[in-house]
Design a protein around this motif. Structure first.
Motif: not given
Length: 437
Positions: A139, A149, A152, A190
């Motif tokens: 990440l 993303w 996640v 995220d």
């Protein structure tokens, strides 16, 4: 109605035309499928053998397929750990004339496993923690290149062994987007979504009896946030020090190297009339140890594997008495006299179960164990033969995990889908968790 297929591909393979594109992916015959473990997915996904390799085929809408294909190609160029896109196929039509969804095709990532398979095959007490560490590193790497993303989770990630740890790879980018840089809000969203999804996935494993009931799943989810914040701060924070403390520049760079990253560009400025210096890494790239090993030996391996192999190489170099022998020459000697013979000493029938670098790492561990047990310095070749005969036969082949028949793989998928359907029961529980404090 005759189908007119449209294939967008950076890697043209005429054998793609031989697959049954006029049939919905869920109904493809077992004789074209590869029996590999699949993670949970909101779409139908199948593995197929093609031209001596294995590809993953996902059925999705045309717009989403093209968008994800382009994103994965851009991530590949940025050298971010992710699956390799192969093609998008549109224009599919069933025998009854009904249009079928487009498909996205990616290369199967050899030696990788979805997290459910890792828990089924490995089940060590710290497996979850090591997976979370790997996901945090992934990440951070994605955020450093400006990738948001948007979904996640462990389910959207594949994992490979990396010495005593794991390396994580992005496998699903359909909700993602690339920006010049991410805002703190995008990054925090995220990270918080990752925490919530991970807790839900671990609760799912717990309810299925795969994970110990005593496991602190919320604590593991929180550890993702802590690990991410620690990495992000170490890689991006500004530091200020006096002109007499210039040694701290090298200290900062060494600290970044210790995390497996490299500082490609550093911003420095003076303040307080030039009495203080402020530094901030501008460009940070992952893979410090793996790049160094590749430069010395040509081996391309994971970061923690590279760290272990470099340590063995340094040990080998320490016994060289001639100071004029170059490091590059010694690295070539180590490769041809230590690494390659050790791999060849493992029986061919067992050799393909692990990546060569992972195999060498585990042989080194086995050598230490034998040396302790026998109170002598066991040669690496002897240790490799012993490991190949006494340990590897009981290990599953992680190159692809081909122990399942297509029927067994289908049954496993059906069971996984039932678990996926049950995930909706967790939504209320997850909502009660609230945002990460």
């Amino acid at each position: 109605m005759t189908q007119e297929l449209h294939i967008t591909s950076a890697r043209v393979d005429p054998d793609l035309l031989d697959l049954p594109w006029g049939t919905a992916l869920a109904q493809w015959p077992a004789n074209v499928l590869a029996a590999l473990p699949r993670g949970l997915s909101r779409h139908v996904v199948r593995f197929v053998r093609l031209s001596g390799r294995v590809i993953a085929i996902k059925e999705i809408s045309e717009l989403v397929a093209h968008n994800e294909y382009e994103l994965l190609r851009r991530l590949e160029r940025l050298d971010v750990p992710s699956v390799t896109p192969t093609a998008v196929i549109t224009g599919r039509v069933a025998a009854d004339g009904e249009p079928l969804e487009a498909v996205l095709i990616t290369e199967h990532l050899q030696y990788s496993l979805p997290y459910r398979s890792l828990f089924s095959h490995i089940m060590g007490a710290d497996t979850a923690t090591r997976l979370i560490d790997a996901l945090a590193v992934l990440l951070v790497r994605l955020h450093l290149v400006g990738f948001y993303w948007g979904d996640v989770s462990l389910s959207n990630t594949l994992f490979r062994r990396d010495a005593e740890t794991f390396a994580a790879y992005l496998v699903d980018a359909e909700t993602g987007a690339l920006y010049p840089a991410l805002t703190d809000g995008q990054r925090n969203y995220d990270v918080d979504l990752a925490r919530t999804n991970i807790i839900g996935e671990l609760m799912d494993l717990e309810s299925g009896g795969v994970l110990d009931e005593d496991t602190d799943v919320i604590g593991i989810g929180d550890s993702l946030v802590a690990r991410y914040d620690e990495l992000w701060q170490a890689l991006t924070e500004e530091e200020s020090f006096t002109r007499d403390e210039r040694w701290r520049v090298n200290e900062r760079i060494e600290r970044v190297h210790g995390l497996g990253f490299d500082v490609d560009e550093l911003a420095m400025s003076t303040e307080e009339g030039g009495q203080r210096v402020r530094i901030r890494p501008k460009v940070v790239e992952a893979g410090f140890h793996s790049r160094r090993l590749a430069q010395l030996t040509g081996l391309e391996v994971q970061e923690h594997q590279a760290r272990r192999l470099l340590a063995d190489l340094e040990h080998y170099c320490a016994f060289e008495e001639n100071p004029s022998v170059s490091e590059t020459h010694l690295a070539h000697e180590w490769l041809t006299e230590v690494f390659e013979p050790a791999i060849r000493a493992v029986p061919p029938s067992q050799r393909g179960k692990l990546q060569p670098a992972q195999l060498f790492h585990e042989v080194l561990d086995h050598r230490w164990f034998l040396s302790q047990q026998q109170s002598r310095d066991v040669p690496i070749i002897e240790a490799a033969r012993s490991y190949g005969h006494s340990v590897l036969p009981s290990r599953p082949p992680e190159q692809s995990i081909l122990g399942l028949t297509p029927e067994e793989a289908a049954a496993a998928d059906d069971a996984a889908q039932l678990l996926d359907d049950d995930d909706t029961d967790l939504e209320g529980d997850l909502a009660d968790l609230g945002p990460n404090p």
